[in-house]
Design a protein around this motif. Structure first.
Motif, short mmCIF file in Angstrom:
data_model
loop_
_atom_site.label_atom_id
_atom_site.label_comp_id
_atom_site.label_asym_id
_atom_site.label_seq_id
_atom_site.Cartn_x
_atom_site.Cartn_y
_atom_site.Cartn_z
N UNK A 140 3.73 -0.69 -4.40
CA UNK A 140 4.10 -0.40 -2.97
C UNK A 140 4.73 0.87 -3.19
N UNK B 187 -0.89 6.01 -1.17
CA UNK B 187 -1.35 4.86 -0.47
C UNK B 187 -1.31 3.38 -1.31
N UNK B 188 -1.26 2.20 -0.62
CA UNK B 188 -1.63 1.16 -1.40
C UNK B 188 -2.92 1.33 -2.17
N UNK B 189 -4.04 1.63 -1.63
CA UNK B 189 -5.24 1.93 -2.32
C UNK B 189 -5.87 3.16 -2.57
N UNK C 172 -2.75 2.13 4.51
CA UNK C 172 -1.81 0.90 4.54
C UNK C 172 -2.64 -0.52 4.96
N UNK C 173 -3.68 -0.52 4.41
CA UNK C 173 -4.24 -1.74 4.36
C UNK C 173 -3.84 -2.64 3.06
N UNK C 174 -2.76 -3.51 3.33
CA UNK C 174 -2.33 -4.20 1.94
C UNK C 174 -3.26 -5.20 1.41
N UNK C 175 -4.50 -4.80 0.85
CA UNK C 175 -5.40 -5.58 0.52
C UNK C 175 -5.78 -5.36 -0.62
N UNK D 152 -0.92 -2.90 -8.79
CA UNK D 152 -0.55 -1.86 -7.56
C UNK D 152 0.83 -1.96 -7.24
#
Lengths: 346, 285
Positions: free
Chosen positions: B140, B122-124, A110-113, B138
């Motif tokens: 969400x 996950x976002x990453x 959840x690091x939106x980077x 990317x």
């Protein structure tokens, strides 16, 4: 007379005996070199070996075998198999990571980077059983839920063994008035989502005084219509001759059931047991509604709640949660495949 | 086959008693329940409850989401399992392993997969790496409408194998000579599947489709695991509506909502019952 190499098999697979020593037909004082090739054993080959024996022809042969084995299908199957197994494999892999490493790793979510990625970890810095130790020995709360789930599963299986095969037998090998209507109703119940009868079920269970006790999960579980359906579809497919042969020998309905029908049903019984236990292991809706008491909840409901508190041991918890199902699957896999293949589901 | 045996009721009695107590009685009690007003006198109000519930916006949202999710899952499972089963009709090296890899998730509890799913989406995470590698932005995944993707994928991951196994069993019953003839006539893979296989296995195909549809209505388990009891609007299913109404002891609404939903399921079921898939067993028996 002939150029044919004598040891070469003919089209019919016979081996012509090699000529050894001077050929009597060539008696001009010129002796042909004796054939040095050893006599091959009598092997019957239909197809002569390819003439060129270079790497190219070997490659061609390999390609032919490969095409015969359908490489694209195999590649596709491999890809899908990897996709299906990855979540399970990684759950087990991560369960051997030290707790600190897992906490740090999960903290990176959840690091939106958009410049950062979450690394995929493949190997722990040190293989650790700490997660398992915490779950199994330090905090008994997980183990208690595990035992609850196992207890529900065992009780439901035991009850089903007593009830379901008999009901399926009655619905499949007897003719009586209203049988089809009865089967129709069982089918309908099987397809209805749990929520349809949820509220009236609660009131029924309350009227019976079972609400908020383990029986509220166990009793409806035992009479689950799906397994009656599954076994009935299998029993319908048993050839009538087997039953009649038993009848000729004077077997009554009970003897036929125990000594003829049940042994024949071996695969579907195994399949039903495995699927039923899996169902119970995965139970979410019923305990949420029927049980207020936290002490009675099975693992399936509480699992994610415990994880929120102790993320460090989440993977070991998941791995332990998966493990019984994995073993059951490995033990019963043939039964499941055979049971589905032989029953009238198709 | 035993005829005119009274003993049949001995075999049926325990099972029927249980079905009666825990399934039939609640079912029919519920029908009556949904037609009354739930006060102390319990007056008969006809279809008033239904009218009220249908006008409820949250109910509509739940119904819409449930239908959309199952309309997303069922066709995907149907088509994928049909194609995979067609490929598996002929044996290849390692197909036993492949079948096991497909079927194994069917027994796995969804809840245990949550943590790994959260990592993947996950976002990453890995899924976004693939998305970027394919040249997109990317996503969400764990918010809004995109949350449906991980849920549907979890559902498909778990349930695909069982449909494949049912289909494979049916496909193996199709005579090989039909395929040889079609191959002689020059029919390609897809042509063969749709002109020979599909008509031959139509009863099974319909059974798989209906089971996929009806089971997809039960997707609540996966939503609950990923989204919790009060999830995002995009995955708020009918079951959430019922569970939450139930928590408020609003039994009338729960049952009414449930039976509105049951009508859809029963219509699907009647369609299935009319096909041979189920009935052939009866005529044989």
């Amino acid at each position: 007379m002939t150029d044919m190499k004598p040891t070469q098999p003919t089209a019919r697979g016979e081996v012509i005996a090699p000529v050894i020593g001077p050929d009597p037909t060539l008696a001009y004082g010129f002796t042909p070199e004796p054939v040095r090739q050893p006599v091959k054993p009598l092997i019957f080959i239909d197809r002569p070996e390819p003439k060129r024996r270079g790497p190219l022809s070997r490659l061609r042969r390999h390609l032919r075998t490969l095409r015969h084995n359908r490489p694209f299908t195999i590649a596709l199957f491999c890809l899908i198999a990897v996709l299906m197994l990855t979540p399970i494999v990684f759950t087990f892999l991560y369960s051997f990571f030290p707790k600190g490493e897992i906490t740090t790793y999960l903290g990176l979510r959840n690091r939106y980077d958009a410049t950062k990625w979450l690394d995929v970890l493949f190997a722990p810095s040190v293989v650790s059983l700490r997660q398992y130790y915490t779950i199994l020995i330090e905090e008994p709360q997980y183990l208690k839920l595990f035992v609850n789930s196992a207890m529900y599963g065992a009780a439901i299986l035991l009850g089903q063994t007593l009830v379901v095969p008999m009901t399926a037998y009655g619905l499949s090998r007897f003719t009586f008035k209203g049988r089809d209507t009865l089967f129709f109703l069982v089918l309908m119940l099987m397809l209805l989502p749990f929520q349809v009868t949820m509220a009236p079920s609660v009131m029924t269970l309350r009227a019976l005084g079972l609400l908020n006790t383990a029986w509220a999960i166990i009793l409806p579980g035992i009479f689950s219509p799906f397994y009656i359906f599954l076994l009935r579809q299998f029993m319908v497919g048993i050839p009538g001759e087997i039953i009649e042969a038993g009848q000729m020998d004077g077997a009554g309905t009970m003897r036929t059931f125990v000594h003829v029908v049940l042994p024949v049903c071996r695969p579907i019984l195994g399949a039903a047991a495995a699927l039923s236990f899996a169902d119970c292991w995965n139970l979410v809706e019923q305990p949420l509604v029927y049980l207020q008491n936290v002490d009675l909840q099975p693992l399936s409901v509480m699992f994610n709640k415990i994880n929120e508190e102790g993320q460090a041991v989440a993977f070991a918890g998941a791995a332990l949660y998966l493990l019984p199902m994995l073993l059951i699957y490995i033990y019963f896999q043939d039964d499941i495949l055979l049971g589905v293949q032989l029953s009238e589901l198709k | 086959m035993f005829t005119r045996k009274k003993t049949v009721w001995l075999y049926l009695a325990p099972g029927l008693l249980g079905l009666l107590a825990f399934y039939f009685v609640p079912f029919f009690w519920g029908v009556w329940f949904s037609l009354t007003d739930g006060t102390i006198d319990n007056k008969f109000v006809g279809f008033q409850n239904y009218l009220d519930v249908w006008q409820n916006e949250i109910f509509q949202l739940g119904l819409k989401n449930t239908l959309e999710l199952s309309l997303l899952c069922a066709p995907v499972i149907f088509v994928l399992s049909f194609l995979l089963a067609s490929l598996m009709r002929k044996r290849v090296a390692g197909d036993g392993f492949f079948r096991n890899a497909l079927l194994m998730p069917y027994l796995m509890p969804s809840a245990a997969m949550l943590i790994i799913w959260l990592l993947m989406f996950d976002y990453g995470g890995v899924v976004n790496r693939v998305v970027v590698a394919l040249g997109f932005e990317r996503v969400f995944w764990l918010e809004g409408g995109a949350l449906r993707v991980p849920i549907v994928l979890l559902y498909i991951w778990k349930n695909l194998g069982f449909s494949v196994v049912i289909f494979t069993a049916a496909l193996q019953a199709v005579p090989e000579s039909l395929y040889e003839y079609a191959a002689l006539e020059g029919a390609g893979f897809f042509r063969r599947q749709f002109s020979i296989t599909l008509p031959q296995v139509l009863p099974t195909a319909f059974l798989v489709l209906v089971l996929a549809m009806v089971n997809a209505f039960k997707i609540f388990k996966e939503v609950y695991v990923i989204g919790g009891a009060y999830p995002e609007e995009s995955v708020y299913t009918l079951q959430h509506y019922m569970n939450n109404k139930f928590a408020k002891l609003d039994y009338q609404d729960v049952t009414t909502a449930a039976y509105s939903f049951a009508v859809i399921v029963i219509v699907l079921f009647l369609l299935m019952y009319r096909t041979k898939a189920v009935r052939q067993g009866e005529s044989a028996a």
